[in-house]
Design a protein around this motif. Sequence first.
Motif, mmCIF file in Angstrom:
data_model
loop_
_atom_site.group_PDB
_atom_site.id
_atom_site.type_symbol
_atom_site.label_atom_id
_atom_site.label_comp_id
_atom_site.label_asym_id
_atom_site.label_seq_id
_atom_site.Cartn_x
_atom_site.Cartn_y
_atom_site.Cartn_z
ATOM 1 N N TYR A 182 29.325 52.453 32.626
ATOM 2 C CA TYR A 182 28.572 51.211 32.420
ATOM 3 C C TYR A 182 27.188 51.270 33.048
ATOM 4 C CZ TYR A 182 32.975 49.112 30.863
ATOM 5 O OH TYR A 182 34.129 48.810 30.175
ATOM 6 N N TRP A 183 26.981 52.248 33.954
ATOM 7 C CA TRP A 183 25.664 52.424 34.574
ATOM 8 C C TRP A 183 24.598 52.775 33.533
ATOM 9 C CZ3 TRP A 183 24.253 57.330 33.269
ATOM 10 C CH2 TRP A 183 25.292 58.231 33.003
ATOM 11 N N ALA A 184 25.024 53.207 32.339
ATOM 12 C CA ALA A 184 24.081 53.718 31.345
ATOM 13 C C ALA A 184 23.502 52.625 30.445
ATOM 14 C CB ALA A 184 24.786 54.775 30.493
ATOM 15 N N SER B 144 22.520 40.703 33.376
ATOM 16 C CA SER B 144 22.533 40.289 34.794
ATOM 17 C C SER B 144 21.478 41.034 35.607
ATOM 18 C CB SER B 144 23.912 40.543 35.406
ATOM 19 O OG SER B 144 24.862 39.724 34.781
ATOM 20 N N GLY B 145 21.319 42.333 35.316
ATOM 21 C CA GLY B 145 20.314 43.113 36.051
ATOM 22 C C GLY B 145 18.911 42.612 35.770
ATOM 23 N N ILE B 146 18.669 42.211 34.514
ATOM 24 C CA ILE B 146 17.355 41.677 34.138
ATOM 25 C C ILE B 146 17.139 40.313 34.799
ATOM 26 C CG2 ILE B 146 15.935 40.882 32.206
ATOM 27 C CD1 ILE B 146 17.463 42.837 30.420
ATOM 28 N N LEU C 102 24.140 46.902 45.510
ATOM 29 C CA LEU C 102 25.434 47.482 45.101
ATOM 30 C C LEU C 102 25.446 47.637 43.585
ATOM 31 C CD1 LEU C 102 28.039 45.327 47.122
ATOM 32 C CD2 LEU C 102 27.294 47.669 47.627
ATOM 33 N N GLY C 103 25.772 48.831 43.090
ATOM 34 C CA GLY C 103 25.928 49.028 41.638
ATOM 35 C C GLY C 103 24.613 48.908 40.902
ATOM 36 N N CYS C 104 23.653 49.817 41.196
ATOM 37 C CA CYS C 104 22.265 49.621 40.720
ATOM 38 C C CYS C 104 22.067 49.975 39.251
ATOM 39 C CB CYS C 104 21.287 50.383 41.605
ATOM 40 S SG CYS C 104 21.679 52.142 41.773
ATOM 41 N N THR D 225 22.559 51.687 45.685
ATOM 42 C CA THR D 225 23.819 52.440 45.702
ATOM 43 C C THR D 225 24.544 52.317 44.362
ATOM 44 O OG1 THR D 225 25.234 50.616 46.477
ATOM 45 C CG2 THR D 225 24.088 51.896 48.171
ATOM 46 N N ASP D 226 25.303 53.342 44.057
ATOM 47 C CA ASP D 226 26.145 53.290 42.854
ATOM 48 C C ASP D 226 27.192 54.391 42.962
ATOM 49 O OD1 ASP D 226 25.671 51.787 39.933
ATOM 50 O OD2 ASP D 226 26.935 53.579 39.800
ATOM 51 N N TYR D 227 28.236 54.251 42.180
ATOM 52 C CA TYR D 227 29.283 55.281 42.084
ATOM 53 C C TYR D 227 28.758 56.528 41.372
ATOM 54 C CZ TYR D 227 33.861 57.270 40.914
ATOM 55 O OH TYR D 227 34.952 58.092 40.794
ATOM 56 N N SER D 228 27.881 56.292 40.381
ATOM 57 C CA SER D 228 27.437 57.403 39.538
ATOM 58 C C SER D 228 26.152 58.034 40.073
ATOM 59 C CB SER D 228 27.173 56.897 38.114
ATOM 60 O OG SER D 228 26.410 57.854 37.417
ATOM 61 N N ILE E 9 28.191 55.749 46.438
ATOM 62 C CA ILE E 9 29.304 55.107 47.145
ATOM 63 C C ILE E 9 30.423 54.758 46.160
ATOM 64 C CG2 ILE E 9 27.805 54.023 48.890
ATOM 65 C CD1 ILE E 9 28.727 51.319 47.220
ATOM 66 N N ASN E 10 31.573 54.501 46.714
ATOM 67 C CA ASN E 10 32.660 53.877 45.952
ATOM 68 C C ASN E 10 33.091 52.667 46.771
ATOM 69 O OD1 ASN E 10 34.940 53.059 44.656
ATOM 70 N ND2 ASN E 10 36.088 54.955 44.960
ATOM 71 N N TRP E 11 32.799 51.467 46.288
ATOM 72 C CA TRP E 11 33.087 50.291 47.120
ATOM 73 C C TRP E 11 34.595 50.057 47.278
ATOM 74 C CZ3 TRP E 11 29.655 48.295 42.924
ATOM 75 C CH2 TRP E 11 30.380 47.863 41.798
ATOM 76 N N ARG E 12 35.408 50.742 46.455
ATOM 77 C CA ARG E 12 36.862 50.615 46.635
ATOM 78 C C ARG E 12 37.369 51.479 47.783
ATOM 79 N NH1 ARG E 12 36.817 52.087 40.962
ATOM 80 N NH2 ARG E 12 35.909 50.231 40.003
ATOM 81 N N ALA F 140 23.371 42.251 43.939
ATOM 82 C CA ALA F 140 24.525 42.740 43.173
ATOM 83 C C ALA F 140 24.484 42.097 41.788
ATOM 84 C CB ALA F 140 25.825 42.382 43.896
ATOM 85 N N ALA F 141 24.223 42.896 40.758
ATOM 86 C CA ALA F 141 24.166 42.366 39.389
ATOM 87 C C ALA F 141 25.331 42.912 38.590
ATOM 88 C CB ALA F 141 22.836 42.750 38.725
ATOM 89 N N ASP F 142 26.194 42.024 38.141
ATOM 90 C CA ASP F 142 27.334 42.343 37.272
ATOM 91 C C ASP F 142 28.196 43.472 37.850
ATOM 92 O OD1 ASP F 142 29.010 41.931 35.196
ATOM 93 O OD2 ASP F 142 27.632 42.555 33.615
ATOM 94 N N VAL F 143 28.667 43.274 39.058
ATOM 95 C CA VAL F 143 29.503 44.294 39.689
ATOM 96 C C VAL F 143 30.975 43.873 39.778
ATOM 97 C CG1 VAL F 143 27.592 45.308 41.001
ATOM 98 C CG2 VAL F 143 28.977 43.509 42.039
HETATM 99 C C1 SAM Z 1 27.967 46.483 34.592
HETATM 100 S S1 SAM Z 1 27.110 47.715 35.478
HETATM 101 C C2 SAM Z 1 25.750 46.790 36.161
HETATM 102 C C3 SAM Z 1 24.584 47.679 36.504
HETATM 103 C C4 SAM Z 1 23.340 46.947 37.029
HETATM 104 N N1 SAM Z 1 23.598 46.256 38.269
HETATM 105 C C5 SAM Z 1 22.821 45.987 36.000
HETATM 106 O O1 SAM Z 1 23.096 44.787 36.097
HETATM 107 O O2 SAM Z 1 22.164 46.438 35.062
HETATM 108 C C6 SAM Z 1 28.132 47.974 36.942
HETATM 109 C C7 SAM Z 1 27.602 49.038 37.895
HETATM 110 O O3 SAM Z 1 28.492 49.138 39.009
HETATM 111 C C8 SAM Z 1 28.758 50.523 39.267
HETATM 112 N N2 SAM Z 1 30.107 50.639 39.839
HETATM 113 C C9 SAM Z 1 31.299 50.371 39.235
HETATM 114 N N3 SAM Z 1 32.328 50.597 40.071
HETATM 115 C C10 SAM Z 1 31.784 51.010 41.249
HETATM 116 C C11 SAM Z 1 32.335 51.388 42.507
HETATM 117 N N4 SAM Z 1 33.660 51.404 42.707
HETATM 118 N N5 SAM Z 1 31.484 51.726 43.500
HETATM 119 C C12 SAM Z 1 30.141 51.716 43.293
HETATM 120 N N6 SAM Z 1 29.546 51.387 42.119
HETATM 121 C C13 SAM Z 1 30.362 51.042 41.096
HETATM 122 C C14 SAM Z 1 28.672 51.173 37.893
HETATM 123 O O4 SAM Z 1 28.470 52.574 37.980
HETATM 124 C C15 SAM Z 1 27.504 50.425 37.278
HETATM 125 O O5 SAM Z 1 26.264 50.996 37.574
#
Ligand code: SAM
Length: 246
Positions: free
Chosen positions: A66-68, A73-75, A96-98, A117-120, A144-147, A166-169
């Motif tokens: 989903y990072w792609a 929400s990010g906008i 978180l989750g950029c 930060t992000d998982y990917s 990071i992995n927030w889990r 934090a946008a849509d995390v």
């Molecule tokens: C729906 S996208 C939102 C991306 C961005 N914030 C935006 O609004 O455009 C969710 C983001 O959270 C990251 N994410 C999901 N699970 C995660 C985890 N366990 N730890 C860190 N990042 C995570 C995803 O890789 C992705 O970039």
Amino acid sequence: MSESLIHPRYPPEINARIARLEALTRLETTVVNLPGADVRLAVIHPASIDDLLDTVAHDPEFNLPYWAEIWPSGIALADAILKDPALVRGKPVLELGCGLGITAAAATMVGAHLVATDYSPYSLLLTELTCLLAHQPPPQVRQINWRAADADLLQRSGERWPVVLAADVIYEARDIEPVLAVLGRIVAPNGLVWLAEPGREHASTALNLARARGWQIESTTHTGPWPGGPDGVVHLHKMIKAPAGD
Ligand SMILES: C[S@@+](CC[C@H](N)C(=O)[O-])C[C@H]1O[C@@H](n2cnc3c(N)ncnc32)[C@H](O)[C@@H]1O
């Protein structure tokens, strides 16, 4: 074979990141308007998340790419930051989750000292790229992995964060408690979490739990328009942490 986005007018730090991303997937550019602030961002991103599904097939966390994607929400959070820059200017800010870095670009444009930060790892590369294309120095980035978050990784020299973006995390039930736990540990007393979400059920559950745990929450809405998508509403929540507790 699609055409490369590497361009002689780009500086080497931009072209080097495009080359690393093109080794993974096809890219395209979308111009994102931040309507409230009259700013346009050129965002380079994967042309299709379907092309990336193979790359995450062996992910032990089963995270989809989903990072792609460009998310409203990010906008909306980027737009809100540009309209109210004093909330982040000159402050240490963690995101978180950029994702593609649209929110990060706005935060760096107004002078936040951002750690994104992000998982990917590809999200981190794209975030640096989006900031560079917006003529900003790239933020510090951390995978990071927030889990399974290591508290030390998310602290700043032993201090807590005055602002977290934090946008849509929170779109999966399994993330509600881990994200709340991380916020409880890393946000300073009276600190701000600025959360954007498009009306998701799991985000609403998380907000109710946060209220019950003493967070004060003020919410507004943002109606877009968003590139290429339906004109849905994004909810922007300013969550203020209690002076004590989590
Ligand atoms: C729906 S996208 C939102 C991306 C961005 N914030 C935006 O609004 O455009 C969710 C983001 O959270 C990251 N994410 C999901 N699970 C995660 C985890 N366990 N730890 C860190 N990042 C995570 C995803 O890789 C992705 O970039």
